[in-house]
Scaffold this active site. Structure first.
Site, PDB file in Angstrom:
ATOM      1  CD  GLU A 160      15.329 -62.818 -44.775  1.00  0.00           C
ATOM      2  OE1 GLU A 160      15.988 -63.848 -43.690  1.00  0.00           O
ATOM      3  OE2 GLU A 160      15.259 -62.116 -43.517  1.00  0.00           O
ATOM      4  CG  HIS A 193      20.035 -61.405 -40.598  1.00  0.00           C
ATOM      5  ND1 HIS A 193      20.168 -61.687 -42.044  1.00  0.00           N
ATOM      6  CD2 HIS A 193      19.284 -61.720 -40.257  1.00  0.00           C
ATOM      7  CE1 HIS A 193      19.069 -62.393 -42.301  1.00  0.00           C
ATOM      8  NE2 HIS A 193      18.418 -62.205 -41.258  1.00  0.00           N
TER       9      HIS A 193
END
Length: 314
Positions: A160, A193
């Site tokens: 990420e 997300h």
């Protein structure tokens, strides 16, 4: 009739406008590919099942490995002049590596002073236990065999941060400048997300209202956290600091203020939460001073900014 100088200005503005839109779309595409790679494997198993974790880790590791190629294509297309390699631009470099690994992590731990004291109150032996585990080879072997631990503490932070900070910020900085990029890149991170809505809906654990509320809160705190790690990346020019901070925050979770308010030792606990926040704000710029980390490659993509320059001595 426009003068040649005016024509050049207009053309330059149009090129900048086009380049910025392509930059934003590239970041959005990269975020979509990262999230989409999680769903190329069809399975009815929950996300914490070891086989699901292994497949998804393989997918995001592949996307992360390809992210330097995306940055390279962007540099070529946008005709951006750089004197360093793509990997250095993405924060993978040796100069200032040790302080880049330690100081941002220390800063994050200062912010978590309240939760750390909270944990010590509830379980006095927890700190020494965690320290012993950190020095115990057998404990590390058990962690490495745990698929959930590997995902949360290693794969997710590395991939990420490399994609959403290391790859996206160099593409955003020439268009937005360093400061605006810090607040723009986390939006892609927060949106990425929101895919948890799909999983929660598939498992039918909660009502859609509850799922949306939880996802909204997750979008908020992941965006705020993303801005923090983007700030670290911009100030240090390293991706290792954001990765370690990400891993640490994943291990601790969100600070539980409500539990602190209901705790028998409420007063000293709240004091530690406040002290942690104040110390964090006081140390935010000193511990991320570019003086410790050398020339920040990503800052060379935009005009000089105070954000990227060593803090003045007072």
């Amino acid at each position: 009739m426009l003068k040649p100088e005016q024509d050049l200005v207009i053309m330059e503005e149009e090129n900048t406008y086009t380049r910025c839109w392509v930059c934003v779309l590239s970041c959005l595409l990269l975020a979509c590919v990262y999230v989409g790679s999680l769903y190329v494997w069809r399975s009815s198993l929950p996300r914490d099942h070891p086989s699901v974790i292994k497949r998804r880790c393989a997918s995001v590791l592949l996307v992360s490995a390809l992210s330097p190629a995306v940055v390279k294509v962007w540099i070529h297309w946008a005709d951006v002049k750089v004197d360093v390699s793509v990997w250095e631009l993405m924060g993978v470099r040796l100069e200032g590596l040790v302080p880049a690994a330690l100081l941002p992590l220390l800063l994050t731990m200062v912010f978590y002073l309240g939760p750390l004291v909270h944990s010590a109150f509830d379980n006095p032996s927890s700190f020494t236990g965690e320290l012993q585990s950190a020095l115990d080879v057998q404990s590390w072997r058990q962690c490495v065999r745990d698929a959930v631990w590997l995902r949360n503490q290693v794969v997710a932070p590395v991939t990420e941060e490399l994609v959403f900070r290391g790859a996206m910020l160099p593409m955003l900085v020439p268009c937005t400048g360093p400061t605006a990029a810090i607040f723009t890149a986390p939006l892609f991170f927060g949106v990425a997300h929101l895919h948890h809505i799909i999983e929660q809906r598939r498992l039918h654990k909660d009502s859609m209202r509850v799922i949306l509320l939880i996802s909204g809160m997750q979008f908020l705190y992941t965006t705020v956290f993303g801005a923090f790690t983007a700030f670290i990346f911009m100030r240090t020019g390293h991706v290792v600091g954001p990765v370690l901070c990400h891993s640490f925050c994943n291990s601790r979770g969100l600070p539980d203020i409500i539990a602190a308010l209901q705790h028998p030792q409420k007063s000293p606990l709240l004091l530690s939460y406040v002290m942690g926040l104040l110390l964090f704000l006081v140390l935010l710029f000193p511990l991320t001073d570019p003086f410790f980390y050398g020339v920040t490659p990503v800052c060379s993509l935009a005009p000089p900014s105070s954000l990227c320059l060593p803090d003045p001595v007072k």
